[in-house]
Scaffold this motif. Sequence first.
Motif, PDB file in Angstrom:
ATOM      1  N   ALA A 163       2.309   9.349 -10.121  1.00 22.24           N
ATOM      2  CA  ALA A 163       2.372   8.249  -9.160  1.00 22.24           C
ATOM      3  C   ALA A 163       1.901   6.941  -9.790  1.00 22.24           C
ATOM      4  O   ALA A 163       2.552   5.904  -9.647  1.00 22.24           O
ATOM      5  CB  ALA A 163       1.553   8.586  -7.916  1.00 22.24           C
ATOM      6  N   PHE A 167       4.233   3.735 -10.017  1.00 24.38           N
ATOM      7  CA  PHE A 167       4.028   2.756  -8.945  1.00 24.38           C
ATOM      8  C   PHE A 167       2.869   1.800  -9.195  1.00 24.38           C
ATOM      9  O   PHE A 167       2.634   0.891  -8.403  1.00 24.38           O
ATOM     10  CB  PHE A 167       3.849   3.477  -7.604  1.00 24.38           C
ATOM     11  N   ILE A 188      10.668   1.610   0.689  1.00 28.41           N
ATOM     12  CA  ILE A 188       9.871   2.808   0.371  1.00 28.41           C
ATOM     13  C   ILE A 188       9.133   2.604  -0.955  1.00 28.41           C
ATOM     14  O   ILE A 188       7.966   2.970  -1.103  1.00 28.41           O
ATOM     15  CB  ILE A 188      10.768   4.062   0.362  1.00 28.41           C
ATOM     16  N   LEU A 192       5.030   2.631  -1.522  1.00 26.87           N
ATOM     17  CA  LEU A 192       4.339   3.431  -2.543  1.00 26.87           C
ATOM     18  C   LEU A 192       3.544   2.529  -3.484  1.00 26.87           C
ATOM     19  O   LEU A 192       2.395   2.837  -3.822  1.00 26.87           O
ATOM     20  CB  LEU A 192       5.354   4.280  -3.315  1.00 26.87           C
ATOM     21  N   LYS A 193       4.122   1.424  -3.894  1.00 29.31           N
ATOM     22  CA  LYS A 193       3.384   0.491  -4.757  1.00 29.31           C
ATOM     23  C   LYS A 193       2.108   0.006  -4.059  1.00 29.31           C
ATOM     24  O   LYS A 193       1.054  -0.101  -4.684  1.00 29.31           O
ATOM     25  CB  LYS A 193       4.255  -0.704  -5.136  1.00 29.31           C
ATOM     26  N   LYS A 195       0.242   1.549  -2.095  1.00 31.77           N
ATOM     27  CA  LYS A 195      -0.784   2.596  -2.095  1.00 31.77           C
ATOM     28  C   LYS A 195      -1.443   2.771  -3.457  1.00 31.77           C
ATOM     29  O   LYS A 195      -2.599   3.173  -3.545  1.00 31.77           O
ATOM     30  CB  LYS A 195      -0.185   3.925  -1.651  1.00 31.77           C
ATOM     31  N   PHE A 196      -0.688   2.524  -4.526  1.00 31.69           N
ATOM     32  CA  PHE A 196      -1.207   2.831  -5.856  1.00 31.69           C
ATOM     33  C   PHE A 196      -1.645   1.626  -6.668  1.00 31.69           C
ATOM     34  O   PHE A 196      -2.428   1.769  -7.596  1.00 31.69           O
ATOM     35  CB  PHE A 196      -0.188   3.669  -6.637  1.00 31.69           C
TER      36      PHE A 196
END
Length: 199
Positions: A163, A167, A188, A192-193, A195-196
């Motif tokens: 991940a 990301f 989407i 995700l980006k 979150k990371f």
Amino acid sequence: GDPDPVQDFCVATKVGDGEAAAFPYLPCKPSSSVISDDFFFGAQAHGASTDNAMGAGVTPGNVDAFPGLNTLGLSINRVDLAPGGVNPLHTHPRSAELVHVEAGEMLVGFVSTDGTFYSKVVKAGESFVIPRGMMHFQYNVGKSAARAMTVFNSQLPGVVFAAQSLFAAKPEIPDAVLAKSFMVDVEIVKLLKSKFRQG
Ligand code: GLV
Ligand code: MN
């Protein structure tokens, strides 16, 4: 694994800024100043906190943490998992990994190059092996804390978290590349980006 050593040991010395490191290993401290404690590593007597988003704590024992491993072709991590915790999907480009569970029970799995998923619930006293470079994880499927020691045939296995590398790369991998690669909408990818990526 790593190249064979050509001497009994070569306790690593820190390389200063701008100084070149010896290849393939780190420079050796003079044998005359090597002491018993250079072959000792006590940092894994206690686990790292699992109070985080993954419910996982890894205490590394690679050559950076344990300089006595230099040239010896092996290293060891301690992995602590809270119930439901996961050491998230990652690979080690330079090493196979032997997962020896010491407490609790964890689902350990990897995917081979032909796309086959191999996995097993591994309990205290049991082991599972991850071939070099394969994407893998450990997931605590028990009701109590779980602990494993993971042993590597490299002094510096390297770790690529799936991940994070996709990301959270710096600078960013373009959204369009990730969206196309995963066959999803850019929204989407942005989620995700978010979150990371930190900072
Ligand atoms: C576990 O997978 C580890 O890399 O220590
Ligand atoms: Mn691993």
